[in-house]
Design a protein around this motif. Structure first.
Motif, PDB file in Angstrom:
ATOM      1  N   LEU A   1      41.393  35.495  47.721  1.00 30.03           N
ATOM      2  CA  LEU A   1      42.038  34.680  46.694  1.00 30.03           C
ATOM      3  C   LEU A   1      41.031  34.108  45.697  1.00 30.03           C
ATOM      4  O   LEU A   1      41.391  33.799  44.557  1.00 30.03           O
ATOM      5  N   SER A   2      39.771  33.957  46.109  1.00 32.02           N
ATOM      6  CA  SER A   2      38.760  33.429  45.190  1.00 32.02           C
ATOM      7  C   SER A   2      38.602  34.319  43.968  1.00 32.02           C
ATOM      8  O   SER A   2      38.311  33.846  42.861  1.00 32.02           O
ATOM      9  N   VAL A   3      38.797  35.633  44.139  1.00 28.21           N
ATOM     10  CA  VAL A   3      38.665  36.567  43.019  1.00 28.21           C
ATOM     11  C   VAL A   3      39.719  36.267  41.949  1.00 28.21           C
ATOM     12  O   VAL A   3      39.438  36.300  40.748  1.00 28.21           O
ATOM     13  N   PHE A   4      40.919  35.917  42.373  1.00 25.50           N
ATOM     14  CA  PHE A   4      42.002  35.648  41.430  1.00 25.50           C
ATOM     15  C   PHE A   4      41.785  34.320  40.701  1.00 25.50           C
ATOM     16  O   PHE A   4      42.097  34.191  39.513  1.00 25.50           O
ATOM     17  N   ILE A   5      41.251  33.345  41.418  1.00 27.16           N
ATOM     18  CA  ILE A   5      40.988  32.041  40.788  1.00 27.16           C
ATOM     19  C   ILE A   5      39.879  32.166  39.751  1.00 27.16           C
ATOM     20  O   ILE A   5      39.987  31.649  38.633  1.00 27.16           O
ATOM     21  N   VAL A   6      38.805  32.867  40.099  1.00 22.55           N
ATOM     22  CA  VAL A   6      37.705  33.067  39.152  1.00 22.55           C
ATOM     23  C   VAL A   6      38.180  33.907  37.968  1.00 22.55           C
ATOM     24  O   VAL A   6      37.797  33.660  36.811  1.00 22.55           O
ATOM     25  N   LEU A   7      39.011  34.912  38.230  1.00 20.32           N
ATOM     26  CA  LEU A   7      39.559  35.725  37.143  1.00 20.32           C
ATOM     27  C   LEU A   7      40.310  34.856  36.135  1.00 20.32           C
ATOM     28  O   LEU A   7      40.182  35.039  34.925  1.00 20.32           O
ATOM     29  N   GLU A   8      41.064  33.896  36.638  1.00 23.54           N
ATOM     30  CA  GLU A   8      41.797  32.976  35.751  1.00 23.54           C
ATOM     31  C   GLU A   8      40.819  32.191  34.887  1.00 23.54           C
ATOM     32  O   GLU A   8      41.061  31.989  33.688  1.00 23.54           O
ATOM     33  N   ALA A   9      39.712  31.752  35.464  1.00 22.70           N
ATOM     34  CA  ALA A   9      38.717  30.998  34.689  1.00 22.70           C
ATOM     35  C   ALA A   9      38.040  31.875  33.645  1.00 22.70           C
ATOM     36  O   ALA A   9      37.688  31.394  32.562  1.00 22.70           O
ATOM     37  N   VAL A  10      37.865  33.160  33.945  1.00 25.28           N
ATOM     38  CA  VAL A  10      37.241  34.074  32.992  1.00 25.28           C
ATOM     39  C   VAL A  10      38.166  34.327  31.804  1.00 25.28           C
ATOM     40  O   VAL A  10      37.730  34.353  30.648  1.00 25.28           O
ATOM     41  N   LEU A  11      39.459  34.478  32.072  1.00 23.21           N
ATOM     42  CA  LEU A  11      40.397  34.890  31.033  1.00 23.21           C
ATOM     43  C   LEU A  11      41.001  33.740  30.252  1.00 23.21           C
ATOM     44  O   LEU A  11      41.477  33.939  29.129  1.00 23.21           O
ATOM     45  N   VAL A  12      41.034  32.529  30.842  1.00 25.00           N
ATOM     46  CA  VAL A  12      41.671  31.417  30.160  1.00 25.00           C
ATOM     47  C   VAL A  12      40.906  31.097  28.882  1.00 25.00           C
ATOM     48  O   VAL A  12      39.675  31.118  28.844  1.00 25.00           O
ATOM     49  N   GLY A  13      41.620  30.840  27.819  1.00 19.92           N
ATOM     50  CA  GLY A  13      40.985  30.560  26.545  1.00 19.92           C
ATOM     51  C   GLY A  13      41.856  31.002  25.396  1.00 19.92           C
ATOM     52  O   GLY A  13      42.942  31.572  25.592  1.00 19.92           O
ATOM     53  N   PRO A  14      41.412  30.762  24.182  1.00 19.57           N
ATOM     54  CA  PRO A  14      42.234  31.115  23.018  1.00 19.57           C
ATOM     55  C   PRO A  14      42.325  32.610  22.756  1.00 19.57           C
ATOM     56  O   PRO A  14      43.170  33.046  21.996  1.00 19.57           O
ATOM     57  N   ASP A  15      41.437  33.412  23.333  1.00 20.23           N
ATOM     58  CA  ASP A  15      41.438  34.862  23.087  1.00 20.23           C
ATOM     59  C   ASP A  15      41.323  35.596  24.414  1.00 20.23           C
ATOM     60  O   ASP A  15      40.254  36.072  24.799  1.00 20.23           O
TER      61      ASP A  15
END
Length: 453
Positions: free
Chosen positions: A115-129
């Motif tokens: 599940l850590s992979v999915f949480i980190v993925l969210e942090a990578v992708l979150v943003g205006p673009d």
């Protein structure tokens, strides 16, 4: 000079120049590869403590990822019908099923890592673009995997080349069991690392700029030689399927396929022993019975099915095969999902693969209206998806925490974000049903050209 200008104009390098901090967290997950809770038991010496730190890095990444997500306060780009969320649901069920594992603490560790992979993925992708962030992550992943492949080749160079330069890669883990305190990758693992850069290089040869195509021949032949040397049948079939996918998506695909067939026919005509050597290569010194059981996989699958029937609804938690089948590995993604998360977890896991393929098919129909960069990245990611789809039968692709998941998940995320960006109906029957509508993923979205009928 032409090469330098091409490098300066490379959109991939410009993307890397604006890497968000979330990608640092992604690197923390990669550093954890080939570690485990055994490194936390009485570590000694500098190397022991370094491995112990690697074991805990994903949990530090989870905390930092939550901070990034909370500070940006931007809604997620994933719905619960997206492949990423479906696979997250599979991970949640598997983590809960660790309560029924013979080793609940260790199983919960692996479930949390997943599940850590999915949480980190969210942090990578979150943003205006989000589309730009997803593209960055894919490019970074290609580079990481390539560097891993090069490192493994350098480490095992003495065992990969025999007398007279003869390649002898299969069974390398028996000749190099440990590297700096960590287990050496198996032949199938090394060929998996080599298949990704080889596939990307082939895409660049077939679809790249004519001025630099010849430069990609070097990594393509080098990594392809490693794949063939490792004699991993699953990786070879997956790589061949990925190559066919790239050729089929090329405008002159018929000429390309005829060229491949002509090379194979010429090989047989020039060397009459070619078919016999091919059979010998495929058998890898095994007898017919062992070959037909896929190196004992079918027997493990039978035992895995019996284990699934003991807990069909929720399964027996992560690494159920290792803990309940005396260390055996399931070597099948779907049966592995059944064993560790039961029917409740396997349904969203399989659905994630199916939805991803539907999205890829729809995106391929629209690729001619995309920017050149995304059109090429789409083909690269699609070829990687083909490779891991084939590999999911003899291996457990993305069904547990590991390299396959770290490579596959950004592909799923990229397809979903690109699919939503073009707002394509998931079950579009024909190209004429597809509309060109913008969605607000960024304040300044890319300009979409009208769809070519």
């Amino acid at each position: 000079m032409v090469l330098l200008r091409s490098i300066k104009k490379s959109k991939a390098l410009r993307l890397l120049g604006t890497m968000p901090i979330g990608l640092v967290l992604w690197l923390m997950l990669w550093v954890n590869i080939d570690s485990g809770p055994w490194y936390l038991r009485n570590p000694s010496g500098l190397l022991g403590y370094l491995h112990a730190a690697r074991t805990l890095l994903p949990f530090a990444a989870i905390i930092l990822a939550w901070v990034i997500i909370a500070r940006r306060q931007i809604p997620t780009v994933f719905s619960w019908a997206s492949p990423v969320r479906l696979m997250t649901l599979f991970g949640v069920v598997a983590l809960f099923s660790s309560l029924f594992s013979p080793r609940p603490l260790e199983a919960s560790y692996w479930g949390s890592l997943y599940l850590s992979v999915f949480i980190v993925l969210e942090a990578v992708l979150v943003g205006p673009d989000s589309l730009k962030n997803a593209s960055q992550l894919l490019v970074v992943n290609w580079i990481i995997v390539s560097l891993y492949a090069v490192a493994l080749i350098i480490i095992g160079r003495h065992e990969l080349f025999g007398e007279g330069g003869r390649l002898i890669g299969y069974g390398i883990i028996h000749r190099i069991p440990v590297v700096v305190g960590a287990t050496m990758s198996r032949s199938s693992g090394i060929s998996r690392f080599a298949a990704i850069p080889a596939t990307i290089a082939f895409c660049a040869i077939v679809r790249g700029k004519k001025t630099v195509r010849f430069l990609w021949l070097i990594p393509f032949f080098a990594f392809t030689a490693v794949i063939i040397t490792m004699q991993s049948r699953g990786s070879i079939l997956g790589f061949a399927a990925a190559i066919c996918f790239v050729l089929l998506t090329h405008r002159s695909r018929l000429k390309m396929l005829l060229l491949v067939v002509a090379i194979l026919v010429a090989s047989v005509c020039i060397d009459n022993a070619f078919p016999d050597r091919t059979v010998e290569y495929i058998y890898r010194g095994q007898d017919r019975v062992e070959f037909l059981t896929l190196s004992g996989r079918t027997r493990t699958w039978a035992r895995g099915w019996e284990l699934f029937k003991e807990s069909p609804l929720l399964g027996s938690g992560p690494l159920a095969d290792r803990y309940s089948l005396h260390g055996e590995h399931m070597h099948n993604a779907y049966l592995y999902a059944l064993v560790q998360s039961g029917i409740l977890g396997t349904i969203p896991f399989v659905a994630a693969w199916l939805v991803t393929w539907l999205q890829l098919i729809n995106l391929l129909r629209r690729r001619y209206s995309m920017e050149p960069f995304h059109k090429e990245l789409l083909i690269q990611a699609g070829a990687v998806l083909v490779f891991f789809t084939v590999r999911s039968v003899p291996e457990s692709s993305a069904a547990f925490y590991g390299v396959d998941l770290l490579i596959m998940l950004p592909v799923l995320a990229y397809f979903h974000i690109l699919h939503e960006y073009y707002k394509i109906p998931l079950l579009a029957k024909t190209r004429s049903t597809v509309t060109t509508r913008r969605i607000r993923l960024t304040p300044r979205p890319y300009r979409l050209r009208p769809f070519r009928r």
